[in-house]
Structure formats: structure tokens, C-alpha cells
Design a protein around this motif. Sequence first.
Motif, PDB file in Angstrom:
ATOM      1  N   SER A 139       0.917  -1.232  -0.102  1.00  0.00           N
ATOM      2  CA  SER A 139       0.055   0.059  -0.048  1.00  0.00           C
ATOM      3  C   SER A 139       0.904   1.355  -0.096  1.00  0.00           C
ATOM      4  O   SER A 139       0.488   2.275  -0.576  1.00  0.00           O
ATOM      5  CB  SER A 139      -1.036   0.236   1.151  1.00  0.00           C
ATOM      6  OG  SER A 139      -1.687  -1.045   1.093  1.00  0.00           O
ATOM      7  N   PHE A 140       1.952   1.242   0.881  1.00  0.00           N
ATOM      8  CA  PHE A 140       2.892   2.427   0.851  1.00  0.00           C
ATOM      9  C   PHE A 140       3.558   2.751  -0.669  1.00  0.00           C
ATOM     10  O   PHE A 140       3.435   3.769  -1.187  1.00  0.00           O
ATOM     11  CB  PHE A 140       4.038   2.095   1.867  1.00  0.00           C
ATOM     12  CG  PHE A 140       3.846   2.473   3.121  1.00  0.00           C
ATOM     13  CD1 PHE A 140       2.656   3.062   3.503  1.00  0.00           C
ATOM     14  CD2 PHE A 140       4.479   2.194   4.126  1.00  0.00           C
ATOM     15  CE1 PHE A 140       2.170   3.278   4.969  1.00  0.00           C
ATOM     16  CE2 PHE A 140       4.451   2.734   5.483  1.00  0.00           C
ATOM     17  CZ  PHE A 140       3.042   3.197   5.867  1.00  0.00           C
ATOM     18  N   ASN A 141       3.733   1.539  -1.472  1.00  0.00           N
ATOM     19  CA  ASN A 141       4.301   1.643  -2.753  1.00  0.00           C
ATOM     20  C   ASN A 141       3.295   2.264  -3.580  1.00  0.00           C
ATOM     21  O   ASN A 141       3.420   3.156  -4.400  1.00  0.00           O
ATOM     22  CB  ASN A 141       4.701   0.409  -3.087  1.00  0.00           C
ATOM     23  CG  ASN A 141       6.112  -0.009  -2.692  1.00  0.00           C
ATOM     24  OD1 ASN A 141       6.860   0.868  -2.110  1.00  0.00           O
ATOM     25  ND2 ASN A 141       6.508  -1.374  -2.816  1.00  0.00           N
ATOM     26  N   ALA A 142       2.235   1.714  -3.634  1.00  0.00           N
ATOM     27  CA  ALA A 142       0.943   2.108  -4.401  1.00  0.00           C
ATOM     28  C   ALA A 142       0.663   3.695  -4.046  1.00  0.00           C
ATOM     29  O   ALA A 142       0.376   4.448  -4.886  1.00  0.00           O
ATOM     30  CB  ALA A 142      -0.254   1.206  -4.217  1.00  0.00           C
ATOM     31  N   ALA A 143       0.828   4.098  -3.011  1.00  0.00           N
ATOM     32  CA  ALA A 143       0.318   5.553  -2.472  1.00  0.00           C
ATOM     33  C   ALA A 143       1.507   6.481  -2.901  1.00  0.00           C
ATOM     34  O   ALA A 143       1.601   7.402  -3.360  1.00  0.00           O
ATOM     35  CB  ALA A 143      -0.011   5.521  -1.063  1.00  0.00           C
TER      36      ALA A 143
END
Length: 451
Positions: free
Chosen positions: A75-79
Motif C-alpha cells: 500500500s505504501f508503494n501504491a501511494a
Amino acid sequence: MQRLLNGWTKLTSTSVNRKIFGAAITVAILTAFVKIAAVIKELVVAWRFGTGDAVDAFLIALLVPAFIINVVAGSFNAALIPTYIQVREKQGTQAAQHLFSATMIWGLGLLGITTLLTILSAPVYLPLIASGFDSEKLRLTFYLLCAIAPIILLSSIVTIWGAVLNAGERFALAALAPIATPAVTIIFLFIQSWGIFALAAGLVAGTAIEIILLGLALRKQGISLLPKWYGINPALRQVAYQCIPALIGAFIMCSATLVDQSMAAMLAPGSVASLNYGNRVIAFPITLATTALSTAVIPYFSRMVACNEWAGVRHTLNRYMWLIFAVSIPFTGLLLLSSELIVEILFQRGSFTSEDTQIVAQIQSLYALQIPFYIADIFVVKLLTSMRLNHILMWVSVFNLLINISLNYLFMQWIGVSGIALSTSCVYLFSFLYLLFFANKNLKIFAAQCD
């Protein structure tokens, strides 16, 4: 050799599609080495432990930490990455560094707390997700969980640092660094006195080596690894805004693995291990293709989105959809025809019997049906992530989980643990069709807004 390198550089630098292709080939080749090492590790595990209780315990112990890693780090990467590239392109490297440092502080704090909660709450959730385990097997699972838990923090750092390297189009090291984990694990597996705990030690030690390698590469690129807080700015707010639906979506989507393993644990002893072995060979081409494509495409998609190059985005999407299905469908057919032979050659030795081969081969065949749709689905997911449409991913995750639970229960009554594999393939068919529809719909909307 230099002429070959020059020719390759020229071939893969004349257009965005060729740049993506070149990056994907680089990542695919290096990831193949990593996966070969992982397969060798699995062969050693099968030889040492077969489908016995120790493997079941390890897989269930790994389930929650792996779930958290996939949810939080993914999720951190996607954001972060689309916003990081946008800030770097429009505001410069210093602003991008500030965003990276602030996000790391936020991430490390969250993951540190999560690691502690994972261990402290284990006596509550382990009996629920391993309801078929006796008390001795459940105790072994808890001890393995305590040994594995540090990878929650370590693997998340690896994921984020690797993604930032890829955002700078430095693909090679991030793709090759994961080979440290299976290599170290293989060495530890030959320490007889460690037993199944050799797998846990290999995970932690290998991930620590990955951190060192990626950290050195980031420093060489001039990126500071020291987390600093620069206050809340619009870019950080945008990351937080995108992270919320990404977290929810990833949580729900990753629950599928948790659900699958837990439902397998309700069946005959060895079902969790059989399900795991059945997915190993399938995971090789899937991970190879999706890692290569998704790693290569995000920097270019994010840059095209930041510059409103919607025609280029659509052209890349259509070209790679055709390529994915043209390659993956024949490969899937070949895998279906040779499934039992593959399992027999790879696993049938030591504690792994011919009866295990028949069960695992059936699971493997049903998992194989997902290959074209899984690869295409992940490609569309990366496009939607680059467009910062994570709320769509959240909703498809809700539908996927509901479909997965329903079909697991239905198919398990019909063909036992193999039904879980068939359910997974059906879920990815639905997910691909759903996401492709909304990707095309939003591309038309964004293109119309720019006219």
C-alpha cells in the motif's frame, strides 16, 4: 560485448514501450535467478520435511506476517511511488527526498507497532486460523511466529527502498537482491539441529542482507536513508489520501491467502502443505512476469500520467494486453498437460510420496488456469495505481474476497483442497474483467478533460 550492449541500449531507448520492454527483460532475467534459487530451496524443504506437520506449522506462522507485509508495504508503494515521481518531475529531487524521508518515518512507526501487536495477539488469532491443529502443533506455530515476526519491519523496508530504486529506473539490484533469502535459507536447512526453525532464520538473515544491499545502492544514488520529518505538505497529504483506500483494498485482497490457508487447515492433515506445493511451480512464471512488468511499467506510466499523455497510456495498455495473452495462453496449456510429470520430477523423493504427487498435481493444474488473467490483472492494477485510482482497487478487493470465500466453500465440497485452487483462478478472471472495464472508462474521462 560492448557492441551488443550498445545495440541493446539503442533498441530499448527509442520509445516508452521499448523502454518498458527493456526494463521488463532485465527484471525478468534477474528475477529468474532469484526464483530458481527459491525453487531449489523448496526442493530441499520437500526433501527434509515433505508435507508433514512442521511445514504446516511454518506456513501458518508465516501467514500473518506475510499478510501484513503485503498489505502495508504494498500500500505504501501504491501511494508513494506515483506521487514521488510526480514531485521529482515537477518540484525536483530535494522535494522528492523530503517526501521519501517523511513517509519512512510514518511507515517505520506503523510497522514497529504492528510487529509487536502481531506477537502479543497471536494466542487469540492462531487458534482461529489453525483450527485443525492440535495443541503441540499450535505451540510450534507460535514459536515459529515469534522467530519470523522481525521480517514484518525488515521486508517492508526492502519493498519501499526497492521501489524507490525502480522509480529512478535502477532496476537490476532491486530485482537481484532477493536471492539472498533463499541462498541463506538453503545453507541453514543443512543445519540438522535447527529443524524447521532454519526456514525462519533464513528469512530474517536473508532480508537483513537485502536491506544492506539496497541501502548502499540508494546512498550511491544520493538518496539519504536517515528518516527526517519535514512537516505535513500537500505531497504527503496526497500519499496519505491514496494510502487509505490502498490499505483497505490490499487488506481485503491479501485476506484471500489467509482465507485459503485457513480453510485448507480445516481439511485433512497436510492440506496446507499440499496447497503450498501446488502453487510453487505456478508462482514461478506468474511472479516472473508480474514482477518484471509491474516493476518496469510504474515509473513510465506515472510519468505519462503526470504529463497527461493519455494516448501513450492507452497505446501501452493495448499493446501489452495483446502480448500478455499471446504468450501466457499457450504456456498455460503446456503446463496443464505436463502438471503431474513436473510435480513428480521436482518433489517426489524422500518424505514426498506418489500419493502427494497426485494431489499436488491436481492443485497445480487448477492454479494454472489463473495465469493469463493474473498477469493481465496486475498490469491493469499498476495502471490504476499510476492514475491514483486506488479506490477502484479497494472495491474490486471486496468483491474478490466475497467470491473467493463462496467458491472455496462450494468447490471444497466437490474436490476437496483442490477446490481452493479452482476458486482462486475464478477470482482472478473476475478481477481482470472488472479492472479493465474501469481502466478504459477512466482513460476516456481523463483524455476528454485534457481536450
